[in-house]
Design an enzyme around this catalytic site. Structure first.
Site, PDB file in Angstrom:
ATOM      1  N   LYS A  80     -14.422 -12.537  -7.437  1.00 37.54           N
ATOM      2  CA  LYS A  80     -13.894 -12.366  -6.082  1.00 37.54           C
ATOM      3  C   LYS A  80     -14.899 -12.910  -5.070  1.00 37.54           C
ATOM      4  O   LYS A  80     -16.117 -12.750  -5.256  1.00 37.54           O
ATOM      5  CB  LYS A  80     -13.630 -10.869  -5.847  1.00 37.54           C
ATOM      6  N   SER A 155      -6.870  -5.773  -2.187  1.00 37.61           N
ATOM      7  CA  SER A 155      -7.397  -6.986  -1.612  1.00 37.61           C
ATOM      8  C   SER A 155      -7.835  -8.021  -2.655  1.00 37.61           C
ATOM      9  O   SER A 155      -8.051  -9.185  -2.284  1.00 37.61           O
ATOM     10  CB  SER A 155      -8.583  -6.663  -0.707  1.00 37.61           C
ATOM     11  N   SER A 179      -8.224  -1.747  -4.449  1.00 36.64           N
ATOM     12  CA  SER A 179      -8.152  -3.211  -4.427  1.00 36.64           C
ATOM     13  C   SER A 179      -8.260  -3.909  -5.766  1.00 36.64           C
ATOM     14  O   SER A 179      -8.019  -5.119  -5.839  1.00 36.64           O
ATOM     15  CB  SER A 179      -9.218  -3.775  -3.498  1.00 36.64           C
TER      16      SER A 179
HETATM   17  N1  GLN Z   1      -6.028  -1.450   0.927  1.00 43.27           N
HETATM   18  C1  GLN Z   1      -7.189  -0.653   1.214  1.00 43.27           C
HETATM   19  C2  GLN Z   1      -7.782  -1.077   2.531  1.00 43.27           C
HETATM   20  O1  GLN Z   1      -7.238  -1.953   3.141  1.00 43.27           O
HETATM   21  C3  GLN Z   1      -8.191  -0.762   0.112  1.00 43.27           C
HETATM   22  C4  GLN Z   1      -8.906  -2.036   0.112  1.00 43.27           C
HETATM   23  C5  GLN Z   1      -9.939  -2.135  -0.962  1.00 43.27           C
HETATM   24  O2  GLN Z   1      -9.910  -1.386  -1.932  1.00 43.27           O
HETATM   25  N2  GLN Z   1     -10.881  -3.019  -0.748  1.00 43.27           N
HETATM   26  O3  GLN Z   1      -8.780  -0.561   2.952  1.00 43.27           O
END
Ligand code: GLN
Length: 505
Positions: A80, A155, A179
């Site tokens: 990532k 994400s 994410s």
């Molecule tokens: N969707 C969650 C957020 O927007 C988690 C994102 C993540 O785990 N990086 O914070």
């Protein structure tokens, strides 16, 4: 012999070790797949073709010289784009870091490379990992390999799409509130979020430091076990890294957990759940009980989902997460000022304050700005007690619920996502609807626990369905064994999306 791309990570590793395929062949095959399919999927923000081929050739040469290398010798993977590498860029899919070249490599990436993995490239994500659909990337829109009109989840959407689209053998993602697990669920992969402190965060660009963890996204549970084993372990460079040796995840993987006690969370597995997702959970329940597991209903009262009079959903866990995560983010992202790090405005200003504020206004996207403002607000004097401190207390209550549940059961089973992959653009207008996508995943992070998402069938529309297992701290091996019990019983085959032509399904 099947081609390198058809093999799971574990199979490829074994084929490489046996000399049935070379690392250069495997790497070339993946680079060709990227050239053929990534124009549509858009999983990668950068591809390091030359570096990957050089390292693959070196792995082959070492093997030929009698030095077989580590657990992942010659295996092509993706990482990532929020993990620092001393090669390429580390962009976090943000205009702020678009040109940022990190001076060092994240420990998690280093561990993979030390084990012999070949990094093919870096994958797209929501800007600074803030989002659930990868629509907040400021670089490109990644599509779901199962349907290009749908989101891959987020994400770590690029990571999941790179695995599902057969553009790498396995991937690294990061999980702050879901994410890794959410995109894994929406793309039909396996995704594991380790216990907080299990995997070093050194070199992971910080979003919310008390929640962030790096973990694997793969095609199978065995692949996840292999990568977890390589990733875990103490790192003196991360003060929150636990001083425990890496757990043996692969050794007992095929041994079903005897008398496994499985908790079904009453607040989550109800008639309000999307019917197809409910059926997926039921299938996993059936698979486990057929193998002698005992299914018990448990309660996580502070992670429940409430329905308001207007039908709107709310949850303490979501509210608590969006205070804790934004508060930490507002502090972590203060370093992007155009001086220490990041984009600097070309416009002349009166003073440094104007320069910094213009740089930030130009380079951060709307979601990131919204969160910095929210987090700064909840930490400010007068509001700290009412919001941040209260959220910390709710966090403790949420963790306490899990603690009590694990006095009765060994693992919890439930949905990962409230529904299968949704259409691109469907939730962008309403942040609260988007935030509720994480309603089943983010309490795990608040409690610091490990969890795994794995495929549990296809919906009527041909989209992946998934279930999630959560466990007590440091019980990754148990989670993986329980996940393997489900995977073996459901026998879903390779879960290959339609865009990957020519591979057996
Ligand atoms: N969707 C969650 C957020 O927007 C988690 C994102 C993540 O785990 N990086 O914070």
């Amino acid at each position: 012999m099947s081609s390198a791309i058809e093999m799971t990570l574990t199979q490829l590793r074994d084929a490489l070790a046996a000399g049935a395929v070379s690392s250069v062949e495997a790497t070339r095959a993946y680079l060709d797949a990227i050239a053929a399919r990534d124009g549509t999927i858009r999983a990668y923000t950068q591809v390091f073709a030359e570096r990957a081929l050089e390292r693959a050739a070196a792995a082959d040469a070492a093997r030929a010289a009698g030095r077989p290398g580590g657990l992942l010798a010659g295996v092509p993977v993706s990482i990532k784009d929020n993990m620092c590498t001393d090669y390429g860029r580390t962009t976090c899919a943000s205009r702020m870091l678009e040109h940022f070249a990190a001076p060092y490599t994240a420990t998690a990436v280093r561990r993979l490379e030390d084990a012999g993995a070949i990094v093919l490239g870096k994958t797209n994500m929501d800007e600074f990992a803030m989002g659930s659909s990868t629509e907040n990337s400021r670089l490109q829109q990644t599509t779901n390999p199962w349907d290009p009109a749908r989101v891959p989840g987020g994400s770590s959407g690029g990571a999941a799409a790179s695995v599902a689209g057969r553009l790498c053998a396995g991937a690294l993602g990061s999980d702050t509130g879901g994410s890794i697990r959410l995109p894994a669920a929406l793309c039909g992969c396996v995704g594991l979020k380790p216990t907080y402190g299990r995997v070093s965060r050194y070199g992971l660009v910080a979003f919310a430091s008390s929640l962030d963890q790096i973990g694997p996204l793969t095609r199978t549970v065995a692949d996840a076990a292999l990568l977890t084993e390589v990733l875990c372990g103490h790192d003196p460079l991360d003060s929150t890294s636990v001083a425990q040796p890496a757990p043996a995840c692969l050794a007992e993987l095929e041994t079903p957990v005897d008398g496994l006690r499985v908790g079904l969370v009453r607040e989550w597995v109800s008639d309000r759940l999307d019917p197809q997702t409910h059926q997926a959970v039921d299938r996993a329940v059936g698979a486990l009980s057929d193998q002698g597991a005992r299914i018990v209903e448990v309660s996580l009262p502070h992670s429940r989902i409430d329905v308001g009079r207007d039908g709107a959903l709310s949850s303490y866990a979501v509210a608590c997460y969006y205070i804790v995560a934004t508060a930490e983010a507002s502090s972590n992202l203060a370093r992007y000022d155009g001086v220490h790090y990041g984009h600097r405005t070309a416009e002349a200003g009166e003073d440094i304050v104007e320069m910094v504020s213009r740089s930030r206004a130009q380079a951060f996207g709307d979601e990131v700005k919204q969160r910095i403002m929210l987090g700064t607000y909840t930490l400010s004097s007068g509001y700290y007690d009412a919001y941040y401190l209260k959220a910390l207390k709710v966090r403790r209550l949420i963790a306490g619920d899990f603690h009590r549940a694990f006095e009765q059961v060994d693992v919890l089973l439930g949905p990962t996502s409230p529904e299968p992959a949704f259409a691109i653009g469907a939730k962008t207008a309403d942040p609260l609807t988007m935030y509720l996508t994480d309603v089943f995943t983010l309490s795990t992070n608040l409690a610091g626990l490990p969890a795994i998402s794995l495929p549990a069938g296809l919906s009527r529309e041909g989209l992946p369905l998934a279930v999630q297992l959560q466990g007590p701290v440091f019980q990754e091996p148990r989670l993986l064994r329980a996940a393997r019990m489900i995977e073996r019983a459901l026998d879903l085959g390779a879960m290959i999306p339609p865009c990957v032509k020519g591979l057996p399904s």
